[in-house]
Design an enzyme around this catalytic site. Structure first.
Site, PDB file in Angstrom:
ATOM      1  N   ASP A 178      53.137  34.187  40.257  1.00  0.00           N
ATOM      2  CA  ASP A 178      52.148  34.702  39.310  1.00  0.00           C
ATOM      3  C   ASP A 178      50.863  34.902  40.097  1.00  0.00           C
ATOM      4  O   ASP A 178      50.181  33.938  40.445  1.00  0.00           O
ATOM      5  CB  ASP A 178      51.979  33.687  38.174  1.00  0.00           C
ATOM      6  CG  ASP A 178      50.763  33.981  37.281  1.00  0.00           C
ATOM      7  OD1 ASP A 178      50.162  35.068  37.413  1.00  0.00           O
ATOM      8  OD2 ASP A 178      50.422  33.110  36.448  1.00  0.00           O
TER       9      ASP A 178
ATOM     10  N   LYS B 168      42.101  40.831  41.840  1.00  0.00           N
ATOM     11  CA  LYS B 168      43.077  41.527  40.993  1.00  0.00           C
ATOM     12  C   LYS B 168      42.409  42.648  40.195  1.00  0.00           C
ATOM     13  O   LYS B 168      43.051  43.625  39.815  1.00  0.00           O
ATOM     14  CB  LYS B 168      43.723  40.511  40.049  1.00  0.00           C
ATOM     15  CG  LYS B 168      44.928  41.018  39.291  1.00  0.00           C
ATOM     16  CD  LYS B 168      45.571  39.874  38.547  1.00  0.00           C
ATOM     17  CE  LYS B 168      46.765  40.305  37.727  1.00  0.00           C
ATOM     18  NZ  LYS B 168      47.390  39.157  37.066  1.00  0.00           N
TER      19      LYS B 168
ATOM     20  N   GLU C  49      53.772  40.814  33.142  1.00  0.00           N
ATOM     21  CA  GLU C  49      53.434  39.441  32.733  1.00  0.00           C
ATOM     22  C   GLU C  49      53.952  39.076  31.334  1.00  0.00           C
ATOM     23  O   GLU C  49      54.540  37.994  31.173  1.00  0.00           O
ATOM     24  CB  GLU C  49      51.916  39.240  32.815  1.00  0.00           C
ATOM     25  CG  GLU C  49      51.467  39.148  34.267  1.00  0.00           C
ATOM     26  CD  GLU C  49      49.972  39.281  34.485  1.00  0.00           C
ATOM     27  OE1 GLU C  49      49.547  39.295  35.655  1.00  0.00           O
ATOM     28  OE2 GLU C  49      49.227  39.369  33.498  1.00  0.00           O
TER      29      GLU C  49
ATOM     30  N   ASP D  18      47.705  36.815  25.260  1.00  0.00           N
ATOM     31  CA  ASP D  18      47.363  36.184  26.538  1.00  0.00           C
ATOM     32  C   ASP D  18      45.849  36.142  26.706  1.00  0.00           C
ATOM     33  O   ASP D  18      45.213  37.156  27.000  1.00  0.00           O
ATOM     34  CB  ASP D  18      48.038  36.992  27.665  1.00  0.00           C
ATOM     35  CG  ASP D  18      47.720  36.443  29.060  1.00  0.00           C
ATOM     36  OD1 ASP D  18      46.860  35.550  29.181  1.00  0.00           O
ATOM     37  OD2 ASP D  18      48.335  36.920  30.030  1.00  0.00           O
TER      38      ASP D  18
END
Ligand code: AMP
Length: 569
Positions: free
Chosen positions: A2, A64, A148, A171
């Site tokens: 992850d 990211k 994800e 999330d």
């Protein structure tokens, strides 16, 4: 793996079980921070994060947000300049992945060369390609780039959902919010819609709480210590009702007041995703939570209200994505498949039919999930209810097996054999047996769900049941043949009686006598006590043959009458 905005995690499948790995300090989560020192050394994780305050322009965090984007494409402005450091976002990500690779290699004491890496569902091709490149730069063969939310769904075990079942993955992490709606199609998850905000997360709440504290303590809101304190107070209030900071009491209610507008921002995205997926919240089969911020009771309550469904919180929200990536890797490597497919029915499942016999619908040792069904009818005229006993076991007689449950199916009364009741057993991958009984005449359904018992049977009981089925195999078989022959005989005898009366003189006295003799033999065996199944079967067969002759005669007679009526004969 992850590869997160704030934190990254790695796991492996070991002896058929997915596990997440800890570094030498016992931490399973590595900050996604990389520090490029003046002297050329590169540090990753907690050490890098500690450098941020001292060396902000050389410490890269949240890379990211930049990966796979062209300059100016992101409205997020970092506190560092990658071109000054002479690195690309993929190269920075590669450093984080290298660190994860070495954590795995240390834990496993062997070389690790292949990986599954997760990315947000909204990542475009360029962002996915850059992530894959980062993996390759880290010396890994990237077996799959996994979404994800899909990873999270795998971690929650939702790959066992039925076709077309839908899942919402909410999330809420530290810096980003994502909502995805998935649908199971052809055994894999399809992302139906995704929405979110790359600038919305727990950090915003920390800010709001820091301002609140600053006001109470008359301190500047920019105080960095306050921000750090705010985060730990926030976390504490997920379990405690109140907490104290420099003599000020802060209640969960205070925090929740601050969190309200923050959560309302996620609402808009959720509604948008639902509308993009063209579904109503009520049709979701599962709502799952991912990201550390979903540990807050208020978030859980909010999600439950918004989707009209209690969220599934059975997994650790910070680890679900990494766990899902690990499971995917295990499936790809073949090391999990056997485990996933190992579930079989330990004993046969069926229902009781006419004469108290066991009618097997799903035989023992069938791989899960399994589905099978049969059509049944009424044994007696004007029966208006059919009792279905759900049985488990290997014995021929219903009563020798275990009863798991029973359902009653009402239907409009009618002659014998007029009802049509379809019984379907579907055993899902969790061993839950769903029994559906449908009256196909009126199209009404009766359902029963039997949890656990269909699969969770102690080994000794399974062994005992099988041993008994072998021990009593001969007797059981005899009983089955007897019962079947008896049912047939009971049907034939009145038919023969009726035919004989109807035909009267159409057959010779000898012929009639033979038929009567066969019928008498059958009746005698039926009334007897020694239950000689073979003899009854033979006698019934002879009677059946005799009835065939009678039936042909009856037909001839009817034909003759009809022709005569029309003056042909
Ligand atoms: P993630 O990006 O999934 O690691 O989530 C990190 C965010 O979750 C940070 O904003 C944390 O402050 C927050 N968080 C972690 N644990 C808790 C908790 N127990 N209660 C509230 N927020 C938490």
């Amino acid at each position: 793996m992850d590869l997160g905005t704030t934190n990254s995690l790695v796991g492996v499948v070991d002896s058929g079980f997915p596990i997440l790995l800890a570094d030498e300090n016992g931490n399973r989560s590595t900050p996604s921070a990389v520090c490029y020192d003046h002297n050329g050394s590169i540090q990753v994780g907690n050490i890098a994060l500690r450098q941020r305050a001292l060396n902000p322009s050389r410490t890269v965090t949240s890379v990211k947000r930049l990966i796979g984007r062209r300059g100016g494409e992101s409205d997020w402005r970092p506190h560092y300049n990658l071109s000054e450091l002479g690195v690309t976002p993929a190269e920075v990500s590669a450093e984080i992945l290298k660190r994860l690779k070495s954590i795995a290699e240390n834990a496993l004491e062997q070389n690790v060369s292949r990986a599954v890496i997760t990315v947000p569902a909204f990542f475009n091709d360029a962002q996915r390609a850059a992530t894959k490149k980062a993996g390759e730069l880290a010396g890994l063969t990237v077996e799959r780039i996994l979404s994800e939310p899909t990873a999270a769904a795998l971690a929650y075990g939702l790959d066992k959902l039925d076709e077309h079942q839908k899942v919402a993955v909410y999330d809420l992490g530290g810096g980003t919010f994502d909502i995805s709606i998935l649908e199971m199609r052809d055994g894999v998850f399809q992302v139906l819609a995704t929405a979110g905000d790359t600038q919305l997360g727990g950090d915003d709440l920390d800010q709001a709480l820091a301002c609140f504290l600053a006001e109470k303590l008359s301190r500047p809101a920019t105080d960095l210590h306050l921000l750090e304190a705010a985060e730990s107070i926030k976390k504490r209030l997920s379990t405690d009702d109140t907490t104290e900071f420099h003599g000020v009491t802060i209640t969960r209610g205070d925090l929740e007041k601050l969190a309200k507008p923050w959560l309302d921002r996620t609402r808009q995205h959720c509604l948008r995703a639902l509308s993009d997926a063209k579904i109503k919240p009520g049709v979701l089969d599962e709502v799952i939570l991912v990201g550390g911020s979903t540990r807050m009771p208020l978030v859980r309550q909010f999600v439950a209200e918004l989707f009209g469904k209690e969220p599934n919180t059975s997994q650790n929200p910070d680890e679900a994505i990494a766990l899902g990536a690990t499971i995917q890797a295990g499936i790809l490597a073949g090391s999990l498949r056997q485990v996933l497919l190992l579930d079989v029915t330990p004993l046969s499942l069926g229902i009781e039919t006419f004469g108290g016999l066991m009618n097997i619908i799903i035989p023992r040792n069938t791989t899960l999930p399994a589905k099978a069904g049969e059509m049944f009818t009424n044994a007696v005229a004007n029966q208006d209810i059919m009792l279905i006993r759900i049985l488990q076991g290997e014995r021929e007689l219903a009563n020798d097996n275990w009863e798991l449950g029973r359902i009653e199916v009402p239907f409009p009364g009618g002659p014998k054999g007029s009802a049509r009741v379809g019984v379907q057993f579907s055993l899902d991958a969790d061993g839950i047996l769903h029994v559906l009984a449908r009256d196909t005449v009126t199209n009404s359904d009766t359902n029963l769900e039997i949890r656990g018992t269909a699969i969770d049977v102690a080994d000794e009981r399974v062994e005992q049941m099988i041993a008994e089925s072998i021990e009593f195999a001969f007797d059981d078989m005899n009983e089955r043949i007897w019962t079947e022959a008896k049912l047939k005989a009971e049907e034939l005898l009145p038919a023969v009686e009726a035919a004989l009366t109807q035909l009267g003189d159409a057959i010779t006295a000898d012929e009639a006598q033979t038929v009567r003799q066969h019928a008498a033999n059958v009746r005698e065996l039926l009334d007897g006590t020694d239950h000689d199944a073979k003899a009854l079967k033979t006698a019934t067969q002879l009677l059946d043959d005799a009835t065939q002759t009678l039936a042909v005669l009856l037909l001839d007679r009817a034909m003759e009458e009809s022709l005569a009526r029309r003056g042909i004969l």
